[in-house]
Write a protein that holds these residues in place. Structure first.
Motif, PDB file in Angstrom:
ATOM      1  N   SER A 145      24.551  26.979  20.450  1.00  9.68           N
ATOM      2  CA  SER A 145      23.199  27.640  20.767  1.00  9.68           C
ATOM      3  C   SER A 145      22.726  27.836  22.423  1.00  9.68           C
ATOM      4  O   SER A 145      21.960  28.928  22.769  1.00  9.68           O
ATOM      5  N   ILE A 146      23.697  27.017  23.237  1.00 11.94           N
ATOM      6  CA  ILE A 146      23.845  27.055  24.493  1.00 11.94           C
ATOM      7  C   ILE A 146      24.769  28.158  24.893  1.00 11.94           C
ATOM      8  O   ILE A 146      23.160  29.195  26.143  1.00 11.94           O
ATOM      9  N   ILE A 147      25.120  28.930  24.554  1.00 12.97           N
ATOM     10  CA  ILE A 147      25.768  29.791  24.546  1.00 12.97           C
ATOM     11  C   ILE A 147      24.693  31.203  24.142  1.00 12.97           C
ATOM     12  O   ILE A 147      25.327  32.790  25.312  1.00 12.97           O
ATOM     13  N   ILE A 148      24.613  31.445  23.686  1.00 11.00           N
ATOM     14  CA  ILE A 148      23.514  32.343  22.938  1.00 11.00           C
ATOM     15  C   ILE A 148      22.286  32.525  23.797  1.00 11.00           C
ATOM     16  O   ILE A 148      21.923  33.757  24.086  1.00 11.00           O
ATOM     17  N   GLY A 149      21.801  31.186  23.760  1.00 11.55           N
ATOM     18  CA  GLY A 149      20.388  31.331  25.047  1.00 11.55           C
ATOM     19  C   GLY A 149      20.979  31.770  26.469  1.00 11.55           C
ATOM     20  O   GLY A 149      20.029  32.306  27.283  1.00 11.55           O
ATOM     21  N   LEU A 150      22.413  31.163  27.074  1.00  8.25           N
ATOM     22  CA  LEU A 150      22.445  31.906  28.013  1.00  8.25           C
ATOM     23  C   LEU A 150      22.977  33.328  28.177  1.00  8.25           C
ATOM     24  O   LEU A 150      22.380  34.251  29.213  1.00  8.25           O
ATOM     25  N   VAL A 151      23.858  33.882  27.759  1.00  9.95           N
ATOM     26  CA  VAL A 151      23.625  34.838  27.390  1.00  9.95           C
ATOM     27  C   VAL A 151      22.502  36.373  26.720  1.00  9.95           C
ATOM     28  O   VAL A 151      22.321  36.808  27.662  1.00  9.95           O
ATOM     29  N   LEU A 152      21.942  35.880  25.886  1.00 12.39           N
ATOM     30  CA  LEU A 152      21.283  36.012  25.720  1.00 12.39           C
ATOM     31  C   LEU A 152      19.497  36.894  26.560  1.00 12.39           C
ATOM     32  O   LEU A 152      19.201  37.273  26.749  1.00 12.39           O
ATOM     33  N   GLY A 153      19.260  34.749  27.496  1.00 14.45           N
ATOM     34  CA  GLY A 153      18.165  34.703  28.207  1.00 14.45           C
ATOM     35  C   GLY A 153      19.077  35.843  29.624  1.00 14.45           C
ATOM     36  O   GLY A 153      18.036  36.499  30.533  1.00 14.45           O
ATOM     37  N   THR A 154      19.888  36.110  29.678  1.00 12.77           N
ATOM     38  CA  THR A 154      20.761  36.690  31.115  1.00 12.77           C
ATOM     39  C   THR A 154      20.283  37.984  30.833  1.00 12.77           C
ATOM     40  O   THR A 154      19.336  38.644  31.764  1.00 12.77           O
TER      41      THR A 154
ATOM     42  N   ASN B 215      21.799  28.929  42.459  1.00 16.48           N
ATOM     43  CA  ASN B 215      20.139  28.356  42.889  1.00 16.48           C
ATOM     44  C   ASN B 215      20.043  27.491  41.794  1.00 16.48           C
ATOM     45  O   ASN B 215      18.530  26.501  41.898  1.00 16.48           O
ATOM     46  N   ILE B 216      19.467  28.257  40.597  1.00 16.75           N
ATOM     47  CA  ILE B 216      18.901  27.719  39.550  1.00 16.75           C
ATOM     48  C   ILE B 216      19.748  27.050  38.549  1.00 16.75           C
ATOM     49  O   ILE B 216      19.434  26.927  37.321  1.00 16.75           O
ATOM     50  N   LEU B 217      20.655  26.537  38.955  1.00 16.02           N
ATOM     51  CA  LEU B 217      21.803  25.434  38.059  1.00 16.02           C
ATOM     52  C   LEU B 217      20.694  24.153  37.605  1.00 16.02           C
ATOM     53  O   LEU B 217      20.901  23.768  36.433  1.00 16.02           O
ATOM     54  N   PRO B 218      19.987  23.844  38.190  1.00 16.27           N
ATOM     55  CA  PRO B 218      19.408  22.052  38.313  1.00 16.27           C
ATOM     56  C   PRO B 218      18.351  22.771  37.665  1.00 16.27           C
ATOM     57  O   PRO B 218      18.462  21.909  36.298  1.00 16.27           O
ATOM     58  N   ALA B 219      17.537  23.162  36.842  1.00 16.88           N
ATOM     59  CA  ALA B 219      17.033  24.183  35.825  1.00 16.88           C
ATOM     60  C   ALA B 219      17.290  24.706  34.654  1.00 16.88           C
ATOM     61  O   ALA B 219      17.340  23.990  33.786  1.00 16.88           O
ATOM     62  N   LEU B 220      18.263  24.829  34.840  1.00 18.56           N
ATOM     63  CA  LEU B 220      19.427  25.030  33.661  1.00 18.56           C
ATOM     64  C   LEU B 220      20.258  23.957  33.148  1.00 18.56           C
ATOM     65  O   LEU B 220      20.134  23.897  31.877  1.00 18.56           O
ATOM     66  N   LEU B 221      20.134  23.448  33.866  1.00 21.80           N
ATOM     67  CA  LEU B 221      20.834  22.107  33.189  1.00 21.80           C
ATOM     68  C   LEU B 221      19.862  21.520  32.065  1.00 21.80           C
ATOM     69  O   LEU B 221      19.877  20.641  31.486  1.00 21.80           O
ATOM     70  N   ASN B 222      18.707  21.656  33.095  1.00 23.57           N
ATOM     71  CA  ASN B 222      17.491  20.395  32.853  1.00 23.57           C
ATOM     72  C   ASN B 222      16.901  21.192  31.317  1.00 23.57           C
ATOM     73  O   ASN B 222      16.532  20.910  30.491  1.00 23.57           O
ATOM     74  N   GLU B 223      17.337  22.749  31.074  1.00 19.95           N
ATOM     75  CA  GLU B 223      16.680  23.454  29.989  1.00 19.95           C
ATOM     76  C   GLU B 223      18.056  22.714  29.111  1.00 19.95           C
ATOM     77  O   GLU B 223      17.441  22.662  27.874  1.00 19.95           O
ATOM     78  N   PHE B 224      18.963  22.889  29.435  1.00 17.04           N
ATOM     79  CA  PHE B 224      20.024  22.186  28.149  1.00 17.04           C
ATOM     80  C   PHE B 224      19.894  20.662  27.942  1.00 17.04           C
ATOM     81  O   PHE B 224      20.241  21.116  26.489  1.00 17.04           O
ATOM     82  N   ILE B 225      19.358  20.012  28.678  1.00 17.24           N
ATOM     83  CA  ILE B 225      19.364  18.491  28.160  1.00 17.24           C
ATOM     84  C   ILE B 225      17.703  18.566  27.723  1.00 17.24           C
ATOM     85  O   ILE B 225      17.686  18.303  26.003  1.00 17.24           O
TER      86      ILE B 225
ATOM     87  N   ALA C  36      19.897   5.119  21.257  1.00 15.37           N
ATOM     88  CA  ALA C  36      20.948   4.629  22.620  1.00 15.37           C
ATOM     89  C   ALA C  36      21.471   6.176  22.540  1.00 15.37           C
ATOM     90  O   ALA C  36      22.028   6.030  23.628  1.00 15.37           O
ATOM     91  N   ILE C  37      21.763   6.662  21.848  1.00 13.83           N
ATOM     92  CA  ILE C  37      23.111   7.424  21.780  1.00 13.83           C
ATOM     93  C   ILE C  37      22.738   9.024  21.647  1.00 13.83           C
ATOM     94  O   ILE C  37      23.373   9.165  23.179  1.00 13.83           O
ATOM     95  N   TYR C  38      21.434   9.480  21.844  1.00 15.31           N
ATOM     96  CA  TYR C  38      20.721  10.465  22.888  1.00 15.31           C
ATOM     97  C   TYR C  38      20.534  10.187  24.453  1.00 15.31           C
ATOM     98  O   TYR C  38      20.467  11.220  25.206  1.00 15.31           O
ATOM     99  N   TRP C  39      19.991   8.848  24.317  1.00 15.43           N
ATOM    100  CA  TRP C  39      20.164   8.720  26.098  1.00 15.43           C
ATOM    101  C   TRP C  39      21.571   8.777  26.527  1.00 15.43           C
ATOM    102  O   TRP C  39      21.245   9.304  27.353  1.00 15.43           O
ATOM    103  N   ILE C  40      22.340   8.132  25.710  1.00 14.66           N
ATOM    104  CA  ILE C  40      23.410   8.366  26.482  1.00 14.66           C
ATOM    105  C   ILE C  40      24.510   9.604  27.073  1.00 14.66           C
ATOM    106  O   ILE C  40      24.662  10.085  27.410  1.00 14.66           O
ATOM    107  N   MET C  41      24.196  10.072  25.733  1.00 16.70           N
ATOM    108  CA  MET C  41      24.579  11.559  25.605  1.00 16.70           C
ATOM    109  C   MET C  41      22.802  12.584  26.930  1.00 16.70           C
ATOM    110  O   MET C  41      24.329  13.236  27.881  1.00 16.70           O
ATOM    111  N   VAL C  42      22.490  12.551  26.745  1.00  9.19           N
ATOM    112  CA  VAL C  42      21.792  13.137  27.976  1.00  9.19           C
ATOM    113  C   VAL C  42      22.315  12.639  29.502  1.00  9.19           C
ATOM    114  O   VAL C  42      21.869  13.046  30.996  1.00  9.19           O
ATOM    115  N   PHE C  43      22.837  11.278  29.805  1.00  7.25           N
ATOM    116  CA  PHE C  43      22.707  10.387  30.882  1.00  7.25           C
ATOM    117  C   PHE C  43      24.485  10.795  31.260  1.00  7.25           C
ATOM    118  O   PHE C  43      23.970  11.721  32.428  1.00  7.25           O
TER     119      PHE C  43
END
Length: 219
Positions: A29-38, A145-155, A195-202
């Motif tokens: 989903s991230i790959i599709i979102g990144l390519v199509l979003g660009t 410049n937008i890397l933090p916002a992109l990472l937040n979207e993926f999280i 707890a597992i979701y939190w670890i993945m996000v962490f």
């Protein structure tokens, strides 16, 4: 509180398999979102009004409707309209990829617009074609410049992936629900899933911070 985590111990391997099931469709989903979003972001800044209208309409629809509604439409409505029984995994990937593209396009568009206009003017003065200019000059600066916002979207996408449990996809959340129904105790498996979701996000957050530090060192 009458908690008994010993009952979910035999189910831990079953639940851990949900981690890969979750990450598998999230990565696609991230790959599709990144390519199509660009592509959508480039359409939004183009001078072709028709492409700009399509990109803005797409973003408006996918940002203006609930994600779970989009999932239900793709999983239930497509078979009704086309006669094609779409697999659960494909439904999840398409829904989250198309939804993410709308948000990613706005993030990238903002990043492109934040790049100094002199960069584009200098490239045009040197006769650099539009495509190489965007790929080699503008987009690398914008993404930095937008890397933090992109990472937040993926999280956010990783956390929202639990919604696919509503259509029966055996992700982490769905497996926790199955365990809860089997042992007639829901809090313990759901707490483990949380707890597992939190670890993945962490872990994703730490990876993002490491990438940001590496980029700052290159300045």
């Amino acid at each position: 509180m009458n908690l008994d985590f010993s009952q979910i111990v035999p189910y831990i391997p079953f639940m851990l398999k949900g981690i890969w099931a979750t990450l598998e469709f999230v990565i696609f989903s991230i790959i599709i979102g990144l390519v199509l979003g660009t592509l959508l972001a480039l359409c939004k800044i183009t001078k072709v009004s028709f492409l700009k209208w399509i990109a803005n309409a797409y973003t408006s629809i996918f940002r203006g409707t609930p994600l779970i509604l989009q999932l239900m439409i793709i999983y239930y409505a497509i078979p009704q309209l086309t006669g094609y029984d779409i697999p659960i995994f494909l439904s999840a990937v398409l829904t989250f990829g198309l939804n993410s593209a709308a948000y990613v396009s706005e993030i990238i568009r903002a990043g492109i617009m934040a790049v100094d206009k002199g960069q584009m003017e200098a490239a045009e003065a040197l006769g650099v074609p539009y495509r190489p200019m965007m790929l080699n000059i503008i987009l690398p600066q914008a993404i930095k410049n937008i890397l933090p916002a992109l990472l937040n979207e993926f999280i956010t996408l990783t956390k929202e992936s639990a919604i696919v449990s509503t259509i029966g996809y055996l992700d982490l959340m769905r497996r926790a629900q199955i365990v809860g129904a089997d042992i007639y105790r829901n809090f313990e498996p759901l707490l483990l899933a949380g707890a597992i979701y939190w670890i993945m996000v962490f872990i994703l957050t730490k990876i993002g911070q490491a990438i940001e530090r590496r980029l700052r060192q290159g300045d």
